[in-house]
Design an enzyme around this catalytic site. Structure first.
Site, PDB file in Angstrom:
ATOM      1  N   LEU A 103       0.850  -1.177   0.000  1.00 23.77           N
ATOM      2  CA  LEU A 103       0.000   0.000   0.000  1.00 23.77           C
ATOM      3  C   LEU A 103       0.892   1.235   0.000  1.00 23.77           C
ATOM      4  O   LEU A 103       1.988   1.219   0.555  1.00 23.77           O
ATOM      5  CB  LEU A 103      -0.907   0.019   1.234  1.00 23.77           C
ATOM      6  N   ASP A 104       0.400   2.305  -0.603  1.00 25.82           N
ATOM      7  CA  ASP A 104       1.131   3.569  -0.592  1.00 25.82           C
ATOM      8  C   ASP A 104       1.372   4.035   0.833  1.00 25.82           C
ATOM      9  O   ASP A 104       0.640   3.672   1.763  1.00 25.82           O
ATOM     10  CB  ASP A 104       0.343   4.651  -1.336  1.00 25.82           C
ATOM     11  N   LEU A 105       2.355   4.891   0.989  1.00 25.67           N
ATOM     12  CA  LEU A 105       2.729   5.429   2.299  1.00 25.67           C
ATOM     13  C   LEU A 105       1.529   5.938   3.090  1.00 25.67           C
ATOM     14  O   LEU A 105       1.341   5.607   4.262  1.00 25.67           O
ATOM     15  CB  LEU A 105       3.751   6.567   2.111  1.00 25.67           C
TER      16      LEU A 105
END
Length: 265
Positions: A103-105
């Site tokens: 998942l993105d940051l």
């Protein structure tokens, strides 16, 4: 000597400290389901300052006292007092943990983790074959008119504005996102939607939201003056995008497996 400008992308980004913990939602001999907090990298970055990540914490063991972070690579545990060591209460290490997806940051929510090579191979094949079903919840700026719909817009890297991506009909890769309105809210006007990405491009839901006129609140890369103002009114501290559900075939049992993570907004 050449006067040409280098096209190499330089990434000087340093992630802020994340004090929130990685929560284990489910565990067996082959997989974990975890809840990733917003603001934590999935994998450690090339920059040595970006060592803290989901993977790092799982492999090293996570601390649960004043911070959820595992010890940094440069810490010397032998110098700690016995009292400090007792207070740390590490959650335990999963030395063979691998992340078949990330998942993105700033995206929070559910992730599946493989605990052995066989599980990793199975899950990687499922993600590559696009048989894994994922759903996200997102808070969008304004009221989305249709109760459901599909966004289809090809996505390409934007080398001039790294790490952004862009909608590009000549060089972009096919990208499709389905949305379902959950509810429309007032003061300020915003819409909670459930997204089901049909493809899995980088930043797909974020740029697709911007593309159809309803940016995700709290998004730092794909926003408008209006969405920034609405996010401030909602006191959105981070990207309001949460991976809420995942369904896949369990790598050991061969049975359909469903996991969910409660959304905080």
């Amino acid at each position: 000597m050449s006067n040409s400008v280098s096209s190499e992308i330089v990434d000087n980004f340093v992630a802020p400290e994340c004090l929130a913990e990685v929560e284990i939602l489910y565990q067996d001999d082959d997989i974990l389901l975890i809840n990733k907090p917003s603001g934590l990298l999935s994998l450690s970055g090339k920059n040595p300052l970006n060592w803290d990540s989901v993977h790092y914490r799982l492999v090293r063991g996570q601390c649960t006292n004043a911070t959820g972070r595992a010890d940094s690579p440069n810490s010397v545990s032998t110098n700690e007092t016995n009292e400090a060591a007792e207070n740390k209460e590490a959650t335990g290490a999963f030395e063979n943990a691998k992340l078949p997806h990330r998942l993105d940051l700033w995206t929070s929510g559910i992730m599946v983790v493989a605990l052995n090579s066989a599980a990793s191979t199975s899950l990687n094949k499922q993600f590559q074959a696009r048989t894994v079903q994922k759903r996200y919840l997102a808070m969008l700026a304004g009221w989305v008119e249709a109760d459901s719909g599909q966004i289809s817009a090809p996505i390409a890297k934007d080398k001039a504005l790294f790490p952004r991506v862009k909608i590009c009909h000549t060089e972009g890769k096919n990208a499709v996102s389905h949305y379902q309105v959950i509810r429309r809210l007032d003061n300020p006007k915003r819409t909670l939607v459930q997204y089901t990405p049909i493809t899995g491009r980088t930043h797909q839901l974020r740029i697709h939201s911007l593309e159809f006129g309803h940016p995700i609140l709290g998004c730092d890369l794909y926003n408008t003056a209006e969405s920034i103002n609405l996010a401030a009114q909602c006191n959105a501290q981070h990207l309001m995008l949460h991976a809420s559900e995942i369904q896949f075939t369990h790598p050991a049992t061969g049975q359909a497996f469903h996991g969910s993570s409660p959304c905080v907004f």
